[in-house]
Design an enzyme around this catalytic site. Structure first.
Site, mmCIF file in Angstrom:
data_model
loop_
_atom_site.group_PDB
_atom_site.id
_atom_site.type_symbol
_atom_site.label_atom_id
_atom_site.label_comp_id
_atom_site.label_asym_id
_atom_site.label_seq_id
_atom_site.Cartn_x
_atom_site.Cartn_y
_atom_site.Cartn_z
ATOM 1 N N LYS A 77 0.887 -1.296 -0.088
ATOM 2 C CA LYS A 77 0.046 -0.033 -0.080
ATOM 3 C C LYS A 77 0.807 1.305 0.121
ATOM 4 O O LYS A 77 2.089 1.278 0.179
ATOM 5 C CB LYS A 77 -0.838 -0.147 1.315
ATOM 6 C CG LYS A 77 -1.922 -1.050 0.986
ATOM 7 C CD LYS A 77 -2.928 -0.957 2.214
ATOM 8 C CE LYS A 77 -3.911 -2.081 2.123
ATOM 9 N NZ LYS A 77 -5.107 -1.992 3.174
ATOM 10 N N TYR B 256 -12.513 -3.334 -3.551
ATOM 11 C CA TYR B 256 -12.944 -3.008 -1.893
ATOM 12 C C TYR B 256 -14.597 -3.202 -2.116
ATOM 13 O O TYR B 256 -14.911 -2.497 -1.124
ATOM 14 C CB TYR B 256 -12.417 -1.895 -1.412
ATOM 15 C CG TYR B 256 -10.877 -2.039 -0.896
ATOM 16 C CD1 TYR B 256 -10.394 -3.105 -0.247
ATOM 17 C CD2 TYR B 256 -9.993 -1.331 -1.675
ATOM 18 C CE1 TYR B 256 -9.227 -3.049 0.290
ATOM 19 C CE2 TYR B 256 -8.702 -1.307 -1.132
ATOM 20 C CZ TYR B 256 -8.159 -2.258 -0.283
ATOM 21 O OH TYR B 256 -6.817 -2.434 0.120
ATOM 22 N N ASN C 270 -2.436 0.485 6.483
ATOM 23 C CA ASN C 270 -1.841 -0.767 7.209
ATOM 24 C C ASN C 270 -1.147 -1.577 6.320
ATOM 25 O O ASN C 270 -1.047 -2.888 6.446
ATOM 26 C CB ASN C 270 -2.965 -1.572 7.807
ATOM 27 C CG ASN C 270 -4.035 -1.890 6.725
ATOM 28 O OD1 ASN C 270 -3.618 -1.532 5.499
ATOM 29 N ND2 ASN C 270 -5.283 -2.402 7.051
ATOM 30 N N HIS D 220 -2.021 -5.195 1.402
ATOM 31 C CA HIS D 220 -3.484 -6.183 1.331
ATOM 32 C C HIS D 220 -2.730 -7.608 1.062
ATOM 33 O O HIS D 220 -1.873 -7.794 0.537
ATOM 34 C CB HIS D 220 -4.100 -5.691 0.015
ATOM 35 C CG HIS D 220 -5.043 -6.730 -0.375
ATOM 36 N ND1 HIS D 220 -6.418 -6.823 0.247
ATOM 37 C CD2 HIS D 220 -5.016 -7.844 -1.252
ATOM 38 C CE1 HIS D 220 -6.828 -7.752 -0.226
ATOM 39 N NE2 HIS D 220 -6.155 -8.280 -1.182
ATOM 40 N N GLU E 172 -8.925 -11.874 -6.890
ATOM 41 C CA GLU E 172 -8.282 -10.792 -6.946
ATOM 42 C C GLU E 172 -6.790 -11.025 -7.895
ATOM 43 O O GLU E 172 -6.485 -9.953 -8.493
ATOM 44 C CB GLU E 172 -7.586 -10.652 -5.463
ATOM 45 C CG GLU E 172 -8.708 -10.332 -4.672
ATOM 46 C CD GLU E 172 -8.409 -10.264 -3.225
ATOM 47 O OE1 GLU E 172 -7.255 -10.457 -2.823
ATOM 48 O OE2 GLU E 172 -9.416 -9.738 -2.217
HETATM 49 N N1 UDP Z 1 -10.634 -0.326 6.276
HETATM 50 C C1 UDP Z 1 -10.477 0.801 6.977
HETATM 51 N N2 UDP Z 1 -11.289 0.818 8.121
HETATM 52 C C2 UDP Z 1 -12.062 0.165 8.662
HETATM 53 C C3 UDP Z 1 -11.930 -1.368 8.351
HETATM 54 C C4 UDP Z 1 -11.082 -1.555 7.093
HETATM 55 O O1 UDP Z 1 -10.310 1.694 6.526
HETATM 56 O O2 UDP Z 1 -12.636 0.146 9.845
HETATM 57 C C5 UDP Z 1 -9.632 -0.634 5.133
HETATM 58 C C6 UDP Z 1 -8.150 -1.176 5.486
HETATM 59 O O3 UDP Z 1 -7.155 -0.397 4.873
HETATM 60 C C7 UDP Z 1 -8.379 -2.639 5.115
HETATM 61 C C8 UDP Z 1 -9.038 -2.545 3.982
HETATM 62 O O4 UDP Z 1 -10.169 -1.469 4.313
HETATM 63 O O5 UDP Z 1 -7.172 -3.128 4.793
HETATM 64 C C9 UDP Z 1 -10.206 -3.563 3.506
HETATM 65 O O6 UDP Z 1 -10.736 -4.191 4.786
HETATM 66 P P1 UDP Z 1 -10.769 -5.716 5.202
HETATM 67 O O7 UDP Z 1 -11.896 -5.736 6.411
HETATM 68 O O8 UDP Z 1 -10.792 -6.495 4.123
HETATM 69 O O9 UDP Z 1 -9.108 -5.902 5.926
HETATM 70 P P2 UDP Z 1 -7.881 -6.651 5.399
HETATM 71 O O10 UDP Z 1 -8.355 -7.852 4.825
HETATM 72 O O11 UDP Z 1 -7.132 -5.762 4.499
HETATM 73 O O12 UDP Z 1 -7.330 -6.971 6.769
HETATM 74 MG MG MG Z 2 -9.525 -8.036 3.149
#
Ligand code: UDP
Ligand code: MG
Length: 141
Positions: free
Chosen positions: A9, A49, A112, A115, A126
């Protein structure tokens, strides 16, 4: 053998943690089978997303993810999908343990580091979203 889709990212790119994160994947024994630099535009981000596109934080996420070029990577290995998720740690970097990628390099729940696909079905979709079939190479003998 599984394959998974990784995105380094914008925060990871800007803070130059890419080498460090790839090092952890290499140490875990995973092979890079696809890699390219891309600037992600809103349409592909809305698709990628889709599961959070109606959440209040989505506009911030889209602005963040399109803020600079990112590296998309396909990794191959035994149980690579879950093992990379374990190496990353939970979504919220502030809750991620030290020693995990997000715990060591992440900022918060949006910013974070990386991905990673979360299931075999999502990995397939994906990988096809970001790579043409000919861009994924077999690097093992
Ligand atoms: N995200 C965010 N706020 C939240 C949850 C998710 O900004 O409360 C963003 C974050 O960058 C995350 C992405 O949305 O990595 C996708 O969310 P997911 O639940 O799929 O998390 P991941 O699989 O990346 O851990
Ligand atoms: Mg995810």
């Amino acid at each position: 053998m599984q394959r998974t889709l990784i995105i380094f990212k914008p925060d990871c790119m800007e803070q130059r943690h890419v080498g460090n994160v790839i090092g952890r994947f290499e140490q875990a024994g995973f092979a890079i089978v696809g890699c390219k630099l891309m600037r992600l535009a809103p349409p592909i981000l809305r698709e990628h997303y889709a599961h959070v596109a109606d959440r209040p934080f989505y506009p911030m996420l889209e602005a963040f993810m399109s803020s600079r070029p990112v590296i998309v990577m396909a990794l191959e290995g035994e149980e690579v999908i879950q093992r990379v998720r374990d190496l990353l740690g939970p979504t919220d970097s502030r809750k991620a343990a030290k020693g995990t990628i997000r715990g060591d390099f992440g900022t918060d729940v949006t910013v974070n580091v990386a991905h990673a696909s979360d299931s075999e079905a999502n990995a397939r979709v994906e990988l096809a979203r970001f790579f043409q079939p000919g861009e994924l190479l077999e690097t093992r003998n």
